[in-house]
Design a protein around this motif. Structure first.
Motif, PDB file in Angstrom:
ATOM      1  N   ALA A   1       2.060  -4.686   3.045  1.00 59.20           N
ATOM      2  CA  ALA A   1       1.365  -5.807   4.240  1.00 59.20           C
ATOM      3  C   ALA A   1       1.140  -7.257   3.673  1.00 59.20           C
ATOM      4  O   ALA A   1       1.209  -7.758   5.832  1.00 59.20           O
ATOM      5  CB  ALA A   1       0.009  -5.291   3.915  1.00 59.20           C
TER       6      ALA A   1
ATOM      7  N   PHE B   1       1.073  -1.529   0.150  1.00 55.95           N
ATOM      8  CA  PHE B   1      -0.299   0.404   0.140  1.00 55.95           C
ATOM      9  C   PHE B   1       1.170   0.864  -0.235  1.00 55.95           C
ATOM     10  O   PHE B   1       1.729   1.442   0.417  1.00 55.95           O
ATOM     11  CB  PHE B   1      -1.277   0.466   1.214  1.00 55.95           C
ATOM     12  CG  PHE B   1      -1.430  -0.788   1.496  1.00 55.95           C
ATOM     13  CD1 PHE B   1      -2.863  -1.267   0.261  1.00 55.95           C
ATOM     14  CD2 PHE B   1      -1.277  -1.717   2.055  1.00 55.95           C
ATOM     15  CE1 PHE B   1      -3.726  -2.304   0.062  1.00 55.95           C
ATOM     16  CE2 PHE B   1      -3.191  -2.784   2.039  1.00 55.95           C
ATOM     17  CZ  PHE B   1      -3.445  -3.400   1.163  1.00 55.95           C
TER      18      PHE B   1
ATOM     19  N   GLU C   1     -12.375 -11.592  11.537  1.00 54.40           N
ATOM     20  CA  GLU C   1     -13.252 -11.030  12.817  1.00 54.40           C
ATOM     21  C   GLU C   1     -14.957 -11.029  12.993  1.00 54.40           C
ATOM     22  O   GLU C   1     -15.039  -9.953  13.496  1.00 54.40           O
ATOM     23  CB  GLU C   1     -12.938 -10.050  12.912  1.00 54.40           C
ATOM     24  CG  GLU C   1     -10.953  -9.304  13.187  1.00 54.40           C
ATOM     25  CD  GLU C   1     -10.292  -9.408  14.451  1.00 54.40           C
ATOM     26  OE1 GLU C   1     -10.720 -10.633  15.161  1.00 54.40           O
ATOM     27  OE2 GLU C   1      -9.279  -9.583  14.554  1.00 54.40           O
TER      28      GLU C   1
ATOM     29  N   PHE D   1       4.167   0.643   1.926  1.00 55.99           N
ATOM     30  CA  PHE D   1       4.260  -0.049   2.644  1.00 55.99           C
ATOM     31  C   PHE D   1       3.755  -2.202   3.071  1.00 55.99           C
ATOM     32  O   PHE D   1       2.564  -2.055   1.782  1.00 55.99           O
ATOM     33  CB  PHE D   1       3.053   0.238   4.051  1.00 55.99           C
ATOM     34  CG  PHE D   1       2.743  -0.705   5.143  1.00 55.99           C
ATOM     35  CD1 PHE D   1       4.444  -1.072   5.857  1.00 55.99           C
ATOM     36  CD2 PHE D   1       1.772  -1.236   5.353  1.00 55.99           C
ATOM     37  CE1 PHE D   1       3.899  -1.693   6.951  1.00 55.99           C
ATOM     38  CE2 PHE D   1       1.973  -2.893   6.216  1.00 55.99           C
ATOM     39  CZ  PHE D   1       3.354  -3.033   7.405  1.00 55.99           C
TER      40      PHE D   1
ATOM     41  N   LEU E   1       1.429   4.609   1.403  1.00 54.68           N
ATOM     42  CA  LEU E   1       1.389   5.661   2.656  1.00 54.68           C
ATOM     43  C   LEU E   1       1.268   7.213   2.466  1.00 54.68           C
ATOM     44  O   LEU E   1       1.615   7.117   1.322  1.00 54.68           O
ATOM     45  CB  LEU E   1       2.345   5.089   3.663  1.00 54.68           C
ATOM     46  CG  LEU E   1       2.437   3.806   4.345  1.00 54.68           C
ATOM     47  CD1 LEU E   1       3.247   3.709   5.536  1.00 54.68           C
ATOM     48  CD2 LEU E   1       0.650   3.400   4.230  1.00 54.68           C
TER      49      LEU E   1
ATOM     50  N   LYS F   1      -0.711 -10.877  14.758  1.00 54.69           N
ATOM     51  CA  LYS F   1      -0.657  -9.576  16.008  1.00 54.69           C
ATOM     52  C   LYS F   1      -1.334  -8.166  15.068  1.00 54.69           C
ATOM     53  O   LYS F   1      -1.369  -8.810  13.629  1.00 54.69           O
ATOM     54  CB  LYS F   1       0.831  -8.514  16.573  1.00 54.69           C
ATOM     55  CG  LYS F   1       1.554  -9.249  17.106  1.00 54.69           C
ATOM     56  CD  LYS F   1       2.823  -9.044  17.957  1.00 54.69           C
ATOM     57  CE  LYS F   1       3.469  -9.734  18.615  1.00 54.69           C
ATOM     58  NZ  LYS F   1       5.068  -9.722  18.682  1.00 54.69           N
ATOM     59  N   SER F   2      -1.896  -6.889  15.035  1.00 55.38           N
ATOM     60  CA  SER F   2      -2.592  -6.483  14.582  1.00 55.38           C
ATOM     61  C   SER F   2      -1.106  -5.747  13.804  1.00 55.38           C
ATOM     62  O   SER F   2      -0.606  -5.186  14.354  1.00 55.38           O
ATOM     63  CB  SER F   2      -2.795  -4.975  15.869  1.00 55.38           C
ATOM     64  OG  SER F   2      -3.283  -4.269  15.359  1.00 55.38           O
ATOM     65  N   GLY F   3      -1.731  -5.559  12.215  1.00 57.62           N
ATOM     66  CA  GLY F   3      -1.250  -4.857  11.433  1.00 57.62           C
ATOM     67  C   GLY F   3       0.224  -6.436  10.868  1.00 57.62           C
ATOM     68  O   GLY F   3       0.121  -6.057   9.482  1.00 57.62           O
ATOM     69  N   ALA F   4      -0.168  -7.305  11.705  1.00 55.65           N
ATOM     70  CA  ALA F   4       0.015  -8.412  10.507  1.00 55.65           C
ATOM     71  C   ALA F   4       0.622  -9.056   8.733  1.00 55.65           C
ATOM     72  O   ALA F   4       0.898  -9.936   8.793  1.00 55.65           O
ATOM     73  CB  ALA F   4       0.664  -9.632  11.846  1.00 55.65           C
ATOM     74  N   GLY F   5      -1.201  -8.724   8.744  1.00 56.00           N
ATOM     75  CA  GLY F   5      -1.703  -8.562   7.406  1.00 56.00           C
ATOM     76  C   GLY F   5      -2.886  -9.437   7.159  1.00 56.00           C
ATOM     77  O   GLY F   5      -3.162 -10.228   5.918  1.00 56.00           O
ATOM     78  N   LYS F   6      -3.148 -10.184   7.990  1.00 52.69           N
ATOM     79  CA  LYS F   6      -4.339 -10.941   8.506  1.00 52.69           C
ATOM     80  C   LYS F   6      -5.407 -10.627   7.372  1.00 52.69           C
ATOM     81  O   LYS F   6      -5.954 -11.225   6.526  1.00 52.69           O
ATOM     82  CB  LYS F   6      -4.902 -11.180   9.586  1.00 52.69           C
ATOM     83  CG  LYS F   6      -3.430 -12.026  10.692  1.00 52.69           C
ATOM     84  CD  LYS F   6      -4.438 -11.731  11.899  1.00 52.69           C
ATOM     85  CE  LYS F   6      -4.407 -10.890  12.696  1.00 52.69           C
ATOM     86  NZ  LYS F   6      -3.978  -9.340  13.142  1.00 52.69           N
ATOM     87  N   SER F   7      -6.235  -9.301   7.377  1.00 50.81           N
ATOM     88  CA  SER F   7      -7.340  -9.151   7.118  1.00 50.81           C
ATOM     89  C   SER F   7      -6.456  -8.769   5.612  1.00 50.81           C
ATOM     90  O   SER F   7      -7.513  -8.959   4.008  1.00 50.81           O
ATOM     91  CB  SER F   7      -7.912  -8.149   7.085  1.00 50.81           C
ATOM     92  OG  SER F   7      -8.586  -8.228   8.744  1.00 50.81           O
ATOM     93  N   THR F   8      -5.981  -8.111   5.629  1.00 45.98           N
ATOM     94  CA  THR F   8      -5.551  -8.299   4.138  1.00 45.98           C
ATOM     95  C   THR F   8      -5.092  -9.666   3.421  1.00 45.98           C
ATOM     96  O   THR F   8      -5.759  -9.742   2.166  1.00 45.98           O
ATOM     97  CB  THR F   8      -3.842  -7.160   3.723  1.00 45.98           C
ATOM     98  OG1 THR F   8      -3.885  -6.498   4.240  1.00 45.98           O
ATOM     99  CG2 THR F   8      -3.472  -7.209   2.200  1.00 45.98           C
TER     100      THR F   8
HETATM  101  N1  ATP Z   1      -5.655   0.268   2.181  1.00 46.53           N
HETATM  102  C1  ATP Z   1      -4.735   0.566   2.711  1.00 46.53           C
HETATM  103  N2  ATP Z   1      -3.999   1.547   3.062  1.00 46.53           N
HETATM  104  C2  ATP Z   1      -3.099   1.427   3.583  1.00 46.53           C
HETATM  105  N3  ATP Z   1      -2.125   0.454   4.200  1.00 46.53           N
HETATM  106  C3  ATP Z   1      -2.767  -0.730   4.304  1.00 46.53           C
HETATM  107  C4  ATP Z   1      -4.380   0.011   3.878  1.00 46.53           C
HETATM  108  N4  ATP Z   1      -4.836  -1.634   4.455  1.00 46.53           N
HETATM  109  C5  ATP Z   1      -3.993  -2.078   5.126  1.00 46.53           C
HETATM  110  N5  ATP Z   1      -3.419  -1.807   5.548  1.00 46.53           N
HETATM  111  C6  ATP Z   1      -1.746  -1.737   6.194  1.00 46.53           C
HETATM  112  O1  ATP Z   1      -1.180  -2.511   5.958  1.00 46.53           O
HETATM  113  C7  ATP Z   1      -1.354  -3.923   7.708  1.00 46.53           C
HETATM  114  C8  ATP Z   1      -1.835  -4.785   7.501  1.00 46.53           C
HETATM  115  O2  ATP Z   1      -3.310  -4.393   7.200  1.00 46.53           O
HETATM  116  P1  ATP Z   1      -4.387  -5.445   8.018  1.00 46.53           P
HETATM  117  O3  ATP Z   1      -5.554  -5.150   8.133  1.00 46.53           O
HETATM  118  O4  ATP Z   1      -4.058  -6.518   6.938  1.00 46.53           O
HETATM  119  O5  ATP Z   1      -3.814  -6.036   9.144  1.00 46.53           O
HETATM  120  P2  ATP Z   1      -4.668  -6.768  10.410  1.00 46.53           P
HETATM  121  O6  ATP Z   1      -3.277  -8.064  10.707  1.00 46.53           O
HETATM  122  O7  ATP Z   1      -5.540  -8.079   9.912  1.00 46.53           O
HETATM  123  O8  ATP Z   1      -4.096  -6.010  11.385  1.00 46.53           O
HETATM  124  P3  ATP Z   1      -5.457  -5.877  12.636  1.00 46.53           P
HETATM  125  O9  ATP Z   1      -5.801  -7.016  13.475  1.00 46.53           O
HETATM  126  O10 ATP Z   1      -5.020  -4.891  13.032  1.00 46.53           O
HETATM  127  O11 ATP Z   1      -6.756  -5.802  11.432  1.00 46.53           O
HETATM  128  C9  ATP Z   1      -1.473  -2.082   8.240  1.00 46.53           C
HETATM  129  O12 ATP Z   1      -0.394  -1.693   8.836  1.00 46.53           O
HETATM  130  C10 ATP Z   1      -2.325  -1.629   7.472  1.00 46.53           C
HETATM  131  O13 ATP Z   1      -2.151  -0.117   8.324  1.00 46.53           O
END
Ligand code: ATP
Length: 291
Positions: free
Chosen positions: A34, A24, A181, A32, A26, A53-60
């Motif tokens: 992801a 992504f 989630e 960044f 920023l 952990k939060s931000g690890a990239g799971k949802s992406t």
């Molecule tokens: N559309 C976007 N634009 C910029 N950065 C993004 C975007 N989507 C996700 N990110 C960044 O990518 C990283 C991974 O995001 P993601 O939501 O996949 O993490 P996660 O492991 O699911 O975290 P969480 O548990 O906090 O939801 C994060 O740092 C997030 O800020």
């Protein structure tokens, strides 16, 4: 990355990610990463947890599976089709094979439960009214909400709303159900009952479930396999119930093991305890001095 001996995916993967990459831009202009060159196979019928952990990239990563996020590189193969090569129309059709539910349910507030569940079938436009009616009833029965067919989302509890969302996601009879989630907005009792329903659905119709969660108790109750992500990479995956051959690589992996072993020990103790045993018998007397 550590793999357990049962990894030898006995069943063919219904989802195959090959070196998928997602970055992504920023606001600062920085790029960044992801998800970083990540490969993963998920066998058919699995209940698979993505944690980290939060931000690890799971949802992406989850959103890459149905191309809600398009990878910058790599291949996303679901049900044998590489989604990255499909036209918009082909992708729309193929997405019928991949249901998804979210933390905030995302129901249509002004539509009845029936219409919410029928929605994906109606927009697809290939089903008769009788077919839609039967399919909606079948899916509501699967989630235990048949009697709510004529109510509206505002009249439902959080757990019931998520059940409607599950019914809607299953309406097109997908091979895969993605869950982002799904229990984060629910209390613990409602969570437990919803997880039981997901297990039940997996057993009844064999749909492959991929779930992103930050709650280890969700992994413990629901998942058969788990993959642990760190900084966009897959660092470990294993079968949850399987005793590790060596210590897990990650702290999260070790925590999951500890939870599972504790549950097994509690179950053993409950099975062995005489009915008149004192409630708080010393651990040594029960042979678990090193518990
Ligand atoms: N559309 C976007 N634009 C910029 N950065 C993004 C975007 N989507 C996700 N990110 C960044 O990518 C990283 C991974 O995001 P993601 O939501 O996949 O993490 P996660 O492991 O699911 O975290 P969480 O548990 O906090 O939801 C994060 O740092 C997030 O800020």
């Amino acid at each position: 990355m550590s793999n357990s001996p049962t990894d030898a995916a006995l069943k063919p993967p219904v989802i195959r990610l090959e070196a998928v990459q997602k970055s992504f831009a920023l606001p600062s202009g920085e790029i960044f990463d992801a998800v970083r060159a990540l490969s993963l196979d998920i066998p058919e019928g699995e209940i698979f947890g993505l944690i980290g952990k939060s931000g690890a990239g799971k949802s992406t990563l989850l959103r890459l599976i149905n191309l809600l996020e398009r990878p910058d590189a790599g291949r996303v193969i679901v049900g044998g089709r590489d989604l990255t090569t499909l036209t918009r129309r082909e992708l729309r059709d193929t997405r019928q094979n991949i249901g998804m539910i979210f933390q905030q349910f995302n129901l249509l507030q002004n539509a009845s439960v029936f219409d919410n569940v029928a929605f994906p079938l109606k927009i697809h436009g290939r089903h008769s009214r009788a077919e839609i009616d039967a399919r909606v009833r079948e899916c509501l029965e699967l989630v235990g909400l048949s009697e709510k067919i004529d109510t509206y989302p505002a009249q439902l509890s959080g757990g019931q709303k998520q059940r409607v969302a599950i019914a809607r996601a299953l309406a097109s009879r997908p091979q895969v159900l993605l869950c982002d989630e799904p229990t984060s907005a629910l209390d613990s009792e409602t969570t437990r009952s919803l997880l039981e329903t997901l297990r039940d659905i997996n057993a009844k119709i064999g749909v492959t479930i991929v779930i992103v969660t930050h709650e280890l108790s969700v992994v413990e109750v629901l998942c058969r396999r788990v993959a642990i992500l760190e900084k966009g990479q897959l660092v470990e995956q294993f079968a949850v119930e399987e005793a590790p051959q060596a210590e897990r690589v990650t702290a999260l992996g070790r925590e999951i093991d500890a939870l599972v072993r504790r549950r097994e020990r509690d179950a053993r103790e409950a099975a062995n305890a005489p009915l008149n045993a004192p409630l708080f018998a010393p651990a040594v007397a029960r042979g678990i001095a090193h518990a």
